[in-house]
Design an enzyme around this catalytic site. Structure first.
Site, PDB file in Angstrom:
ATOM      1  N   SER A 429     -59.091  -1.646  80.145  1.00 30.58           N
ATOM      2  CA  SER A 429     -58.994  -0.299  80.703  1.00 30.58           C
ATOM      3  C   SER A 429     -57.724   0.412  80.241  1.00 30.58           C
ATOM      4  O   SER A 429     -57.618   1.621  80.410  1.00 30.58           O
ATOM      5  CB  SER A 429     -59.068  -0.330  82.228  1.00 30.58           C
ATOM      6  OG  SER A 429     -58.461  -1.464  82.745  1.00 30.58           O
ATOM      7  N   HIS A 450     -66.069   0.246  78.117  1.00 31.72           N
ATOM      8  CA  HIS A 450     -65.323   0.286  79.381  1.00 31.72           C
ATOM      9  C   HIS A 450     -66.297   0.517  80.532  1.00 31.72           C
ATOM     10  O   HIS A 450     -66.723   1.649  80.792  1.00 31.72           O
ATOM     11  CB  HIS A 450     -64.260   1.394  79.307  1.00 31.72           C
ATOM     12  CG  HIS A 450     -63.356   1.427  80.490  1.00 31.72           C
ATOM     13  ND1 HIS A 450     -62.841   2.588  81.013  1.00 31.72           N
ATOM     14  CD2 HIS A 450     -62.880   0.436  81.278  1.00 31.72           C
ATOM     15  CE1 HIS A 450     -62.089   2.311  82.054  1.00 31.72           C
ATOM     16  NE2 HIS A 450     -62.101   1.012  82.240  1.00 31.72           N
ATOM     17  N   GLU A 462     -67.828   4.086  79.309  1.00 34.57           N
ATOM     18  CA  GLU A 462     -67.063   4.776  78.260  1.00 34.57           C
ATOM     19  C   GLU A 462     -67.137   3.905  77.010  1.00 34.57           C
ATOM     20  O   GLU A 462     -66.736   2.738  77.044  1.00 34.57           O
ATOM     21  CB  GLU A 462     -65.597   4.927  78.682  1.00 34.57           C
ATOM     22  CG  GLU A 462     -65.329   6.125  79.562  1.00 34.57           C
ATOM     23  CD  GLU A 462     -63.842   6.274  79.906  1.00 34.57           C
ATOM     24  OE1 GLU A 462     -63.359   7.401  79.933  1.00 34.57           O
ATOM     25  OE2 GLU A 462     -63.175   5.249  80.154  1.00 34.57           O
ATOM     26  N   ASN A 500     -59.619   7.527  83.200  1.00 36.81           N
ATOM     27  CA  ASN A 500     -58.396   7.105  83.873  1.00 36.81           C
ATOM     28  C   ASN A 500     -57.193   7.961  83.472  1.00 36.81           C
ATOM     29  O   ASN A 500     -56.234   8.088  84.230  1.00 36.81           O
ATOM     30  CB  ASN A 500     -58.120   5.625  83.610  1.00 36.81           C
ATOM     31  CG  ASN A 500     -59.053   4.747  84.429  1.00 36.81           C
ATOM     32  OD1 ASN A 500     -59.706   5.221  85.367  1.00 36.81           O
ATOM     33  ND2 ASN A 500     -59.156   3.482  84.086  1.00 36.81           N
TER      34      ASN A 500
END
Ligand code: 3HC
Ligand code: NAI
Length: 715
Positions: A429, A450, A462, A500
């Site tokens: 991540s 991800h 992702e 994120n």
């Protein structure tokens, strides 16, 4: 059986082929890719029914879709174009009403999907036959609509009001055998293809004609909607009130089904149209339709040749059987793909396997998966300690500890054992994909996949593009997502990727808001009121505060010191409060029950005083605005830097990965609805007040001037 005439209702470009097989007219809807009921299709159907009514050589009509499907519903794109009021809109029902009033026996032959307007037109026919693999349903609610052509009136007449409430408010797709058991479909035709379906439909129609079955209109059957207890509707509204908060369409569906039970056909049918039009004009419909197309657009990689080869993935290996490895294994197993899971020790394998088994048990006990299915899926996941045993997999996903050294070590081993052409993916991540790829001799095969936690549930994937990820690696990864029921978004290899990275920015602003006068519980309540599933600080408490704290400590040396920095999160961790798991974080906890904590409020007041910030009351609307504009601002930077392809990809990321309310269309759509010039001006004002965290972004200025993200980006 002889085919007497073949033709179309007016030239090869028309979307309806007209054939005659003996005394049966066959109307074949031909509007690829999904035979959507565009205005042209509806006009052609109405015209064809006029023709069959007038033709004495025609005794019956079969309505069927060409290619792989019946009709997948109204043409959603047309809703954005139409601005007509009620009279023209009721004309939109002309095709349905023509079929319903047909003088000749009408049979719908269903395969693929019969959804929305597609099922509604089938319900206007006198009978419905289908291939077993068909899926039927009224999913309009997912687009912010209600069925607008009699769906809320006819379906309850077949399945009863209570089941119709469930099916239509959830937009459920019903499979062939269940549709037959419920009476939505009159007969299942064994087979799998168009020709078998057509033969079966003609056979059924001929039997119906020979048996002189009367024309049986669904609208004339009342048995299942008579004497429905009014409490059913009140109870259903109560049960769903929380889930439907802020939505329009589900409430209207209940109203319409209630009207079907209590009013005459004419009154209730007109009421449905009025409700449909109200929903059609609502901003929610625009937002949900935006997300529908955005999701499909996100699967396409700009600049990649359409014929890029994407070899099928038939076997998968996963390294690491922890939280993510287990969830990812379930996602593949649930889609019928066998998984080998590699761990460091027998003990770790056992631990991981026990968690996966427990998760399947939970699904069985909740009734969301049958025992047989759960056992079958579980059997697809097999553990191993040997790299040699995973070498033949088409795809391997690494999900070990978040540590570059550990990951590079794993990738070195994978490079040795994996067959040529296998995809080597990492679920990292935060780590640079290229650094991981550099441990291999085949960086073109390396990609980030991800997943989000819990990986067997969360829809977002992702797909992170490394500097050297090949077109084939990317295309396979995007295609794979659809196969396992995920929605893929292509992200560039920047810190936090898309989701994120944006989260870090708006979390930062939420922290600043605390210092400026808000409390964690006020921020959380304001965001929840907007429609996010959980407030920022509750979410952090749930995820655990210690991991972020460690990351901040690691990055402290490189943190730009001229930028504003809040100490609140660090101070909370320094008290040993790591969130729910330690019984205290931003909130204090009794089990999972969170309560505001005056001690934290005091901590915030002291931290603000120390930082020289004067606290003032902040309105909820200001909180929401600041947080959302921070999302949009960071997203604009991501787009400008080329780490995302389209603004709508960001919307998809936020709706499927972070619970952004779908009916608001995602942050970038929200920004367009607010007016991009207003967003730009607000961001400039924040720059004045809060400094260089809000440095102007050229793309935001360009989009504000152009009026849309698309105009600014060219896609
Ligand atoms: N209108 C216009 N375009 C549609 C469409 C529709 N109803 N349904 C699908 N498409 C388009 C997609 O945008 C996509 O286009 P693209 O190739 O240019 O990206 C293409 O058809 C193929 O769609 P999918 O990629 O989704 O194909 P799948 O095979 O994965 O799924 C499907 C097929 C299950 C039919 C899915 O597309 C779907 O769920 N469609 C929407 C169904 C729906 O909601 N129908 C109700 C419409 S509202 C209505 O009927 C109102 C009525 O009550 C009056
Ligand atoms: P975890 O700690 O639950 O699981 C890691 C597993 O990897 C452990 O079972 C461990 O025994 C195993 N492992 C460690 N080194 C190994 C090696 N050399 N060979 C084989 N197995 C090894 O961690 P979690 O949460 O599953 O995270 C895994 C990865 O997924 C990390 O990169 C993390 O950043 C990422 N991630 C985590 C998310 C989350 O919410 N937990 C969300 C998205 C990504």
């Amino acid at each position: 059986m002889t085919e007497q005439a073949t033709g179309s209702t007016g030239g090869s470009a028309t979307p309806l082929q007209y054939r005659q097989i003996g005394d049966i007219a066959v109307l074949i809807i031909d509007n690829p890719p999904v035979n959507a009921l565009s205005l042209a299709v509806r006009t052609a159907i109405a015209e064809a029914i006029r023709k069959t009514d007038a033709d004495p050589s025609v005794k019956a009509v079969v309505l069927i879709g060409s290619g792989k499907t019946f009709i997948a519903g109204a043409d959603i794109r047309e809703f954005n174009l139409q601005t007509q009021g009620p009279p023209a809109a009721s004309a939109g029902r002309a095709a349905y009403d023509a079929v319903d009033a047909s003088k000749k026996l009408c049979v719908a032959a269903l395969h693929g999907t019969a959804l929305g307007g597609g099922l509604e037109i089938a319900l206007c026919c006198h009978y419905r036959v289908a291939l077993p693999a068909v899926k039927v349903g009224l999913p309009e609610v997912l687009l912010g609509l209600i069925p607008g052509a009699g769906g809320t009136q006819r379906l309850p007449r077949l399945v009863g009001a209570e089941l119709a409430l469930d099916l239509i408010t959830q937009g459920t797709h019903v499979e062939g055998s269940r549709a037959a058991a419920l009476g939505i479909v009159d007969e299942l035709i064994p087979g799998a293809g168009f020709d078998e379906l057509l033969d079966g439909a003609v056979r059924f129609t001929r039997q119906a004609l020979e048996g002189r079955r009367p024309l049986r209109r669904v609208r004339d059957t009342h048995g299942k909607i008579k004497h429905v207890n009014p409490e059913v509707f009140a109870g259903f509204r109560d049960k769903n009130a929380k889930k439907w908060s802020g939505l329009l369409a589900p409430w209207k569906i209940v109203d319409c089904i209630e009207a079907a039970c209590n009013e005459s056909w004419d009154v209730a049918y007109a009421f449905e149209l009025a409700c449909f039009l109200e929903c059609k004009e609502s901003p929610q419909r625009g937002a949900l339709s935006h997300i529908f197309f955005a999701e499909r657009e996100a699967a396409k990689i700009p600049g990649l040749a359409a014929d890029t080869r994407a070899p099928p993935i038939n076997s998968v290996a996963i390294v690491g059987a922890g939280t993510m490895g287990g969830g990812i294994a379930m996602a593949f197993a649930n889609s019928g793909i066998p998984v080998r899971q590699l761990e460091m020790s027998e003990e770790a394998l056992q631990r991981g396997s026990a968690i996966v088994s427990r998760n399947y048990e939970t699904s069985v006990s909740r009734g969301s998966m049958s025992r047989a299915k759960a056992d079958e899926n579980l059997r697809r996941i097999r553990g191993t300690l040997s790299y040699e045993e995973i070498g033949s997999a088409d795809l391997v996903i690494e999900a070990v500890f978040e540590d570059l050294g550990v990951k590079q070590d794993v990738f070195r081993k994978l490079d040795e054992v994996m067959k040529p052409g296998a995809i080597l993916a990492t679920n990292t991540s935060t780590i640079d994909i290229d650094k991981i790829a550099s441990a291999t001799t085949r960086p073109e095969s390396v990609v980030g996949l991800h997943f989000f936690s819990p990986a067997n549930v969360m829809k977002l994937l992702e797909v992170v593009r490394g500097a050297q990820s090949s077109p084939q690696t990317l295309t396979t990864s995007m295609g794979l997502a659809k196969r396992i029921g995920k929605v893929a978004v292509l992200a560039g290899n920047c810190d936090g990727f898309i989701g994120n990275r944006i989260l870090a920015t708006y979390a930062r602003e939420a922290e600043f808001l605390l210092e400026e006068g808000a409390t964690p519980w006020q921020v959380d309540a304001a965001l929840k009121q907007f429609g996010l599933p959980m407030g920022m600080f509750l979410m952090r408490d749930m995820a655990g505060l210690d991991i972020g704290w460690r990351v901040r400590q690691r990055r402290e040396a490189t943190r730009p010191k001229h930028l504003r920095h809040s100490r609140v999160a660090d101070l909370i961790c320094e008290m040993g409060r790591f969130g729910q798991k330690t019984g205290a974080g931003y909130y204090k906890y009794d089990g999972r029950e969170a309560t505001p904590d005056p001690q934290i409020e005091q901590l915030i007041i002291d931290a603000a005083a120390k930082a020289g910030i004067e606290r003032k009351p902040i309105a909820d609307a200001q909180i929401v605005q600041r947080v959302l504009i921070a999302m949009v601002y960071e997203a604009a930077k991501i787009l400008e830097e080329g780490f995302a392809s389209r603004a709508s990809d960001i919307d998809v990321t936020y709706v499927y990965g972070y619970g952004f309310p779908r009916h608001r269309g995602g942050p970038m759509y929200w920004a367009e609805q607010q007016g991009l010039a207003k967003i730009r001006d607000k961001a400039l004002a924040y720059h004045e007040i809060h400094g260089d965290h809000w440095k102007p972004v050229a793309l935001l200025a360009k989009a504000a001037a152009a009026g849309s993200w698309k105009a600014a980006l060219g896609r």
